[in-house]
Motif scaffolding. Structure first.
Motif, PDB file in Angstrom:
ATOM      1  N   MET A   1      81.000  12.076  14.564  1.00  0.00           N
ATOM      2  CA  MET A   1      81.639  10.851  13.528  1.00  0.00           C
ATOM      3  C   MET A   1      82.382  11.716  12.563  1.00  0.00           C
ATOM      4  O   MET A   1      83.527  11.593  11.936  1.00  0.00           O
ATOM      5  N   GLN A   2      81.891  12.769  11.858  1.00  0.00           N
ATOM      6  CA  GLN A   2      82.541  13.492  10.891  1.00  0.00           C
ATOM      7  C   GLN A   2      83.761  14.242  11.146  1.00  0.00           C
ATOM      8  O   GLN A   2      84.655  14.273  10.422  1.00  0.00           O
ATOM      9  N   GLU A   3      83.814  14.431  12.555  1.00  0.00           N
ATOM     10  CA  GLU A   3      84.956  15.132  13.018  1.00  0.00           C
ATOM     11  C   GLU A   3      86.156  14.409  12.884  1.00  0.00           C
ATOM     12  O   GLU A   3      87.345  14.886  12.522  1.00  0.00           O
ATOM     13  N   VAL A   4      86.082  12.950  12.888  1.00  0.00           N
ATOM     14  CA  VAL A   4      87.101  12.169  12.780  1.00  0.00           C
ATOM     15  C   VAL A   4      87.312  11.413  11.485  1.00  0.00           C
ATOM     16  O   VAL A   4      88.055  10.479  11.201  1.00  0.00           O
ATOM     17  N   GLY A   5      86.404  11.815  10.271  1.00  0.00           N
ATOM     18  CA  GLY A   5      86.531  11.196   9.128  1.00  0.00           C
ATOM     19  C   GLY A   5      85.505   9.995   8.977  1.00  0.00           C
ATOM     20  O   GLY A   5      85.809   9.096   8.011  1.00  0.00           O
ATOM     21  N   TRP A   6      84.699   9.919   9.811  1.00  0.00           N
ATOM     22  CA  TRP A   6      83.878   8.564   9.675  1.00  0.00           C
ATOM     23  C   TRP A   6      82.348   8.864   9.317  1.00  0.00           C
ATOM     24  O   TRP A   6      81.426   7.994  10.053  1.00  0.00           O
ATOM     25  N   SER A   7      82.094   9.619   8.590  1.00  0.00           N
ATOM     26  CA  SER A   7      80.839  10.137   8.203  1.00  0.00           C
ATOM     27  C   SER A   7      80.051   9.008   7.454  1.00  0.00           C
ATOM     28  O   SER A   7      78.916   9.009   7.208  1.00  0.00           O
ATOM     29  N   ASP A   8      80.886   7.792   6.821  1.00  0.00           N
ATOM     30  CA  ASP A   8      80.512   6.559   6.221  1.00  0.00           C
ATOM     31  C   ASP A   8      80.048   5.495   7.216  1.00  0.00           C
ATOM     32  O   ASP A   8      79.369   4.577   6.673  1.00  0.00           O
ATOM     33  N   VAL A   9      80.332   5.758   8.334  1.00  0.00           N
ATOM     34  CA  VAL A   9      80.080   4.612   9.406  1.00  0.00           C
ATOM     35  C   VAL A   9      78.524   4.697   9.871  1.00  0.00           C
ATOM     36  O   VAL A   9      78.203   5.577  10.399  1.00  0.00           O
ATOM     37  N   LYS A  10      77.967   3.642   9.957  1.00  0.00           N
ATOM     38  CA  LYS A  10      76.813   3.322  10.457  1.00  0.00           C
ATOM     39  C   LYS A  10      76.951   3.264  11.813  1.00  0.00           C
ATOM     40  O   LYS A  10      77.710   2.484  12.391  1.00  0.00           O
ATOM     41  N   VAL A  11      75.884   3.859  12.734  1.00  0.00           N
ATOM     42  CA  VAL A  11      75.860   3.851  14.265  1.00  0.00           C
ATOM     43  C   VAL A  11      74.557   3.150  14.518  1.00  0.00           C
ATOM     44  O   VAL A  11      73.674   3.315  13.917  1.00  0.00           O
ATOM     45  N   VAL A  12      74.683   2.008  15.229  1.00  0.00           N
ATOM     46  CA  VAL A  12      73.546   1.223  15.968  1.00  0.00           C
ATOM     47  C   VAL A  12      73.351   1.514  17.245  1.00  0.00           C
ATOM     48  O   VAL A  12      74.193   1.305  18.141  1.00  0.00           O
ATOM     49  N   ALA A  13      72.169   1.878  17.680  1.00  0.00           N
ATOM     50  CA  ALA A  13      71.870   2.180  19.201  1.00  0.00           C
ATOM     51  C   ALA A  13      71.243   1.134  19.554  1.00  0.00           C
ATOM     52  O   ALA A  13      70.197   0.406  19.169  1.00  0.00           O
ATOM     53  N   CYS A  14      71.602   0.493  21.045  1.00  0.00           N
ATOM     54  CA  CYS A  14      71.067  -0.639  21.624  1.00  0.00           C
ATOM     55  C   CYS A  14      70.474  -0.061  23.144  1.00  0.00           C
ATOM     56  O   CYS A  14      71.321   0.252  23.718  1.00  0.00           O
ATOM     57  N   GLU A  15      69.468  -0.677  23.305  1.00  0.00           N
ATOM     58  CA  GLU A  15      68.954  -0.319  24.712  1.00  0.00           C
ATOM     59  C   GLU A  15      68.328  -1.486  25.065  1.00  0.00           C
ATOM     60  O   GLU A  15      67.745  -2.147  24.420  1.00  0.00           O
ATOM     61  N   THR A  16      68.351  -1.636  26.686  1.00  0.00           N
ATOM     62  CA  THR A  16      67.504  -2.727  27.111  1.00  0.00           C
ATOM     63  C   THR A  16      65.808  -2.363  27.374  1.00  0.00           C
ATOM     64  O   THR A  16      65.508  -1.119  27.313  1.00  0.00           O
ATOM     65  N   GLU A  17      65.067  -3.136  27.114  1.00  0.00           N
ATOM     66  CA  GLU A  17      63.614  -3.079  27.437  1.00  0.00           C
ATOM     67  C   GLU A  17      63.317  -2.334  28.859  1.00  0.00           C
ATOM     68  O   GLU A  17      63.947  -2.988  29.792  1.00  0.00           O
ATOM     69  N   GLY A  18      62.786  -1.277  28.847  1.00  0.00           N
ATOM     70  CA  GLY A  18      62.499  -0.807  30.328  1.00  0.00           C
ATOM     71  C   GLY A  18      63.575   0.296  30.597  1.00  0.00           C
ATOM     72  O   GLY A  18      63.509   1.334  31.527  1.00  0.00           O
ATOM     73  N   ALA A  19      64.331   0.525  29.782  1.00  0.00           N
ATOM     74  CA  ALA A  19      65.320   1.650  30.012  1.00  0.00           C
ATOM     75  C   ALA A  19      65.575   2.068  28.185  1.00  0.00           C
ATOM     76  O   ALA A  19      66.535   2.623  27.827  1.00  0.00           O
ATOM     77  N   ASP A  20      64.407   2.388  27.613  1.00  0.00           N
ATOM     78  CA  ASP A  20      64.340   2.651  26.098  1.00  0.00           C
ATOM     79  C   ASP A  20      64.038   4.201  26.006  1.00  0.00           C
ATOM     80  O   ASP A  20      63.222   4.616  24.968  1.00  0.00           O
ATOM     81  N   ALA A  21      64.850   4.962  26.463  1.00  0.00           N
ATOM     82  CA  ALA A  21      64.512   6.573  26.386  1.00  0.00           C
ATOM     83  C   ALA A  21      64.808   7.088  24.986  1.00  0.00           C
ATOM     84  O   ALA A  21      64.076   7.800  24.563  1.00  0.00           O
ATOM     85  N   PHE A  22      65.849   6.475  24.465  1.00  0.00           N
ATOM     86  CA  PHE A  22      66.182   6.802  23.011  1.00  0.00           C
ATOM     87  C   PHE A  22      65.328   6.582  22.076  1.00  0.00           C
ATOM     88  O   PHE A  22      64.735   7.205  21.194  1.00  0.00           O
TER      89      PHE A  22
END
Length: 64
Positions: A1-22
């Motif tokens: 994100m920093q490489e493209v100048g988006w360091s102020d952008v929030k990232v939201v990770a979503c996973e399905t239940e049962g595939a929640d490795a992150f």
């Protein structure tokens, strides 16, 4: 994100239940490998996240 100048952008990770490795890795602060993907959306899952992704989460505090 920093490489493209988006360091102020929030990232939201979503996973399905049962595939929640992150979410499990974020909770443990280390890469966790799921024994299986039990979600009905199996094609969307990964049994573990990359160490790079986890490190970026730990450094930047992404939202999960």
């Amino acid at each position: 994100m920093q490489e493209v100048g988006w360091s102020d952008v929030k990232v939201v990770a979503c996973e399905t239940e049962g595939a929640d490795a992150f979410a499990k890795a974020a909770e443990a602060n280390e890469v966790v490998e799921l024994s299986s993907i039990t979600s009905i959306a199996k094609s969307l899952g990964a049994n573990k996240v990359s160490p790079t992704l986890l490190q970026r989460y730990l450094v930047r505090n992404l939202y999960i």
